[in-house]
Write a protein that holds these residues in place. Structure first.
Motif, mmCIF file in Angstrom:
data_model
loop_
_atom_site.group_PDB
_atom_site.id
_atom_site.type_symbol
_atom_site.label_atom_id
_atom_site.label_comp_id
_atom_site.label_asym_id
_atom_site.label_seq_id
_atom_site.Cartn_x
_atom_site.Cartn_y
_atom_site.Cartn_z
ATOM 1 N N ASP A 37 0.854 -1.198 0.000
ATOM 2 C CA ASP A 37 0.000 0.000 0.000
ATOM 3 C C ASP A 37 0.884 1.239 0.000
ATOM 4 O O ASP A 37 1.457 1.605 1.020
ATOM 5 N N LEU A 38 0.982 1.882 -1.159
ATOM 6 C CA LEU A 38 1.810 3.086 -1.258
ATOM 7 C C LEU A 38 0.978 4.362 -1.248
ATOM 8 O O LEU A 38 1.491 5.442 -1.488
ATOM 9 N N GLN A 65 9.070 8.702 -3.832
ATOM 10 C CA GLN A 65 10.118 8.221 -4.724
ATOM 11 C C GLN A 65 9.920 6.748 -5.069
ATOM 12 O O GLN A 65 10.171 6.321 -6.208
ATOM 13 N N LEU A 66 9.471 5.958 -4.120
ATOM 14 C CA LEU A 66 9.208 4.544 -4.365
ATOM 15 C C LEU A 66 8.097 4.369 -5.396
ATOM 16 O O LEU A 66 8.199 3.545 -6.314
ATOM 17 N N LYS A 67 7.053 5.178 -5.295
ATOM 18 C CA LYS A 67 5.967 5.128 -6.286
ATOM 19 C C LYS A 67 6.494 5.472 -7.678
ATOM 20 O O LYS A 67 6.152 4.807 -8.664
ATOM 21 N N ASP A 68 7.336 6.506 -7.752
ATOM 22 C CA ASP A 68 7.911 6.905 -9.037
ATOM 23 C C ASP A 68 8.776 5.788 -9.617
ATOM 24 O O ASP A 68 8.725 5.514 -10.812
ATOM 25 N N ARG A 69 9.564 5.148 -8.784
ATOM 26 C CA ARG A 69 10.434 4.066 -9.265
ATOM 27 C C ARG A 69 9.625 2.872 -9.741
ATOM 28 O O ARG A 69 9.985 2.220 -10.719
ATOM 29 N N ILE A 70 8.544 2.583 -9.069
ATOM 30 C CA ILE A 70 7.685 1.468 -9.493
ATOM 31 C C ILE A 70 7.057 1.787 -10.846
ATOM 32 O O ILE A 70 7.008 0.941 -11.737
ATOM 33 N N ALA A 75 7.170 0.975 -16.772
ATOM 34 C CA ALA A 75 7.379 1.534 -18.110
ATOM 35 C C ALA A 75 8.542 0.840 -18.814
ATOM 36 O O ALA A 75 8.464 0.536 -20.010
ATOM 37 N N VAL A 76 9.611 0.575 -18.090
ATOM 38 C CA VAL A 76 10.758 -0.121 -18.666
ATOM 39 C C VAL A 76 10.365 -1.548 -19.045
ATOM 40 O O VAL A 76 10.779 -2.063 -20.094
ATOM 41 N N GLY A 77 9.548 -2.185 -18.222
ATOM 42 C CA GLY A 77 9.063 -3.527 -18.551
ATOM 43 C C GLY A 77 8.258 -3.530 -19.840
ATOM 44 O O GLY A 77 8.406 -4.426 -20.681
ATOM 45 N N LEU A 78 7.419 -2.521 -20.010
ATOM 46 C CA LEU A 78 6.644 -2.392 -21.242
ATOM 47 C C LEU A 78 7.570 -2.142 -22.431
ATOM 48 O O LEU A 78 7.395 -2.731 -23.501
ATOM 49 N N ALA A 79 8.564 -1.281 -22.245
ATOM 50 C CA ALA A 79 9.531 -1.014 -23.316
ATOM 51 C C ALA A 79 10.271 -2.291 -23.702
ATOM 52 O O ALA A 79 10.519 -2.538 -24.884
ATOM 53 N N GLN A 80 10.588 -3.112 -22.719
ATOM 54 C CA GLN A 80 11.263 -4.382 -22.991
ATOM 55 C C GLN A 80 10.371 -5.298 -23.831
ATOM 56 O O GLN A 80 10.836 -5.917 -24.798
ATOM 57 N N GLU A 81 9.100 -5.368 -23.484
ATOM 58 C CA GLU A 81 8.167 -6.188 -24.263
ATOM 59 C C GLU A 81 8.063 -5.685 -25.697
ATOM 60 O O GLU A 81 8.073 -6.477 -26.648
ATOM 61 N N VAL A 82 7.956 -4.363 -25.859
ATOM 62 C CA VAL A 82 7.856 -3.787 -27.199
ATOM 63 C C VAL A 82 9.122 -4.094 -27.989
ATOM 64 O O VAL A 82 9.066 -4.517 -29.147
ATOM 65 N N GLN A 83 10.280 -3.905 -27.368
ATOM 66 C CA GLN A 83 11.537 -4.144 -28.058
ATOM 67 C C GLN A 83 11.667 -5.611 -28.466
ATOM 68 O O GLN A 83 12.078 -5.910 -29.586
ATOM 69 N N GLN A 84 11.309 -6.512 -27.585
ATOM 70 C CA GLN A 84 11.380 -7.931 -27.923
ATOM 71 C C GLN A 84 10.436 -8.264 -29.079
ATOM 72 O O GLN A 84 10.738 -9.129 -29.898
ATOM 73 N N SER A 85 9.293 -7.577 -29.145
ATOM 74 C CA SER A 85 8.347 -7.847 -30.230
ATOM 75 C C SER A 85 8.864 -7.344 -31.571
ATOM 76 O O SER A 85 8.371 -7.767 -32.618
#
Length: 167
Positions: A37-38, A65-70, A75-85
């Protein structure tokens, strides 16, 4: 004298009670954060000039800051999925050749790129194999790689030999 001692004891008890209550609030907030719970901030303490107030401000800042990092990690995870596709999902099948490709990034995303492009109208060479290493790591390199991929695939639909395409 006894009345003064009792008054001092009551003031000490009151001060300690408020401090302990504030510490309990911070502890309860830490427990909620540990459970994911943030959406909690600890209310300010007193006038905000003592160590406990500074602790609360730092604690609340840490939550933000923790919320921003999450959000950034998502976003980086989504970018990774897009790049792999964007990478080839299947290896080309060409009689007499065994061709395969794979890309493993040291970060979540990167600038490494390979592709197997069926180049229409390129005479005797129906397959173009591209291997690209964009300088750097991370999102910037991944964005540049996606741009290179789009430009290369677009350019291969136009007339010209491979030297002209690369130039």
């Amino acid at each position: 004298g006894a009345g003064l001692i009792v008054l001092i004891m009551l003031l000490i008890r009151s001060t300690v009670g408020r401090t302990v209550s504030t510490i309990r609030n911070v502890s309860a907030a830490a427990d909620r954060i540990a459970k994911g719970d943030l959406d909690i901030l600890v209310p300010a303490h007193n006038g905000g000039r003592d160590e406990l107030s500074r602790l609360i401000r730092n604690f609340n800042s840490m939550i933000i800051q923790l919320k921003d990092r999450i959000r950034l990690k998502e976003a980086v995870g989504l970018a990774q999925e897009v790049q792999q596709s964007l990478l080839p999902q299947h290896d080309p099948i060409i009689t007499g050749l065994d061709i395969a490709g794979k890309s493993d990034y040291c970060d979540e995303t990167g600038g490494d790129y390979f592709d197997f492009i069926k180049a229409q109208g390129r005479g005797q060479k129906p397959l173009v194999i591209a291997v690209v290493d964009v300088v750097g790591h991370g999102l910037g390199a991944a964005l540049l790689m996606a741009t290179v991929r789009a430009f290369l695939r677009s350019r291969l639909t136009m007339p010209g030999d491979l030297t002209e395409v690369v130039t």
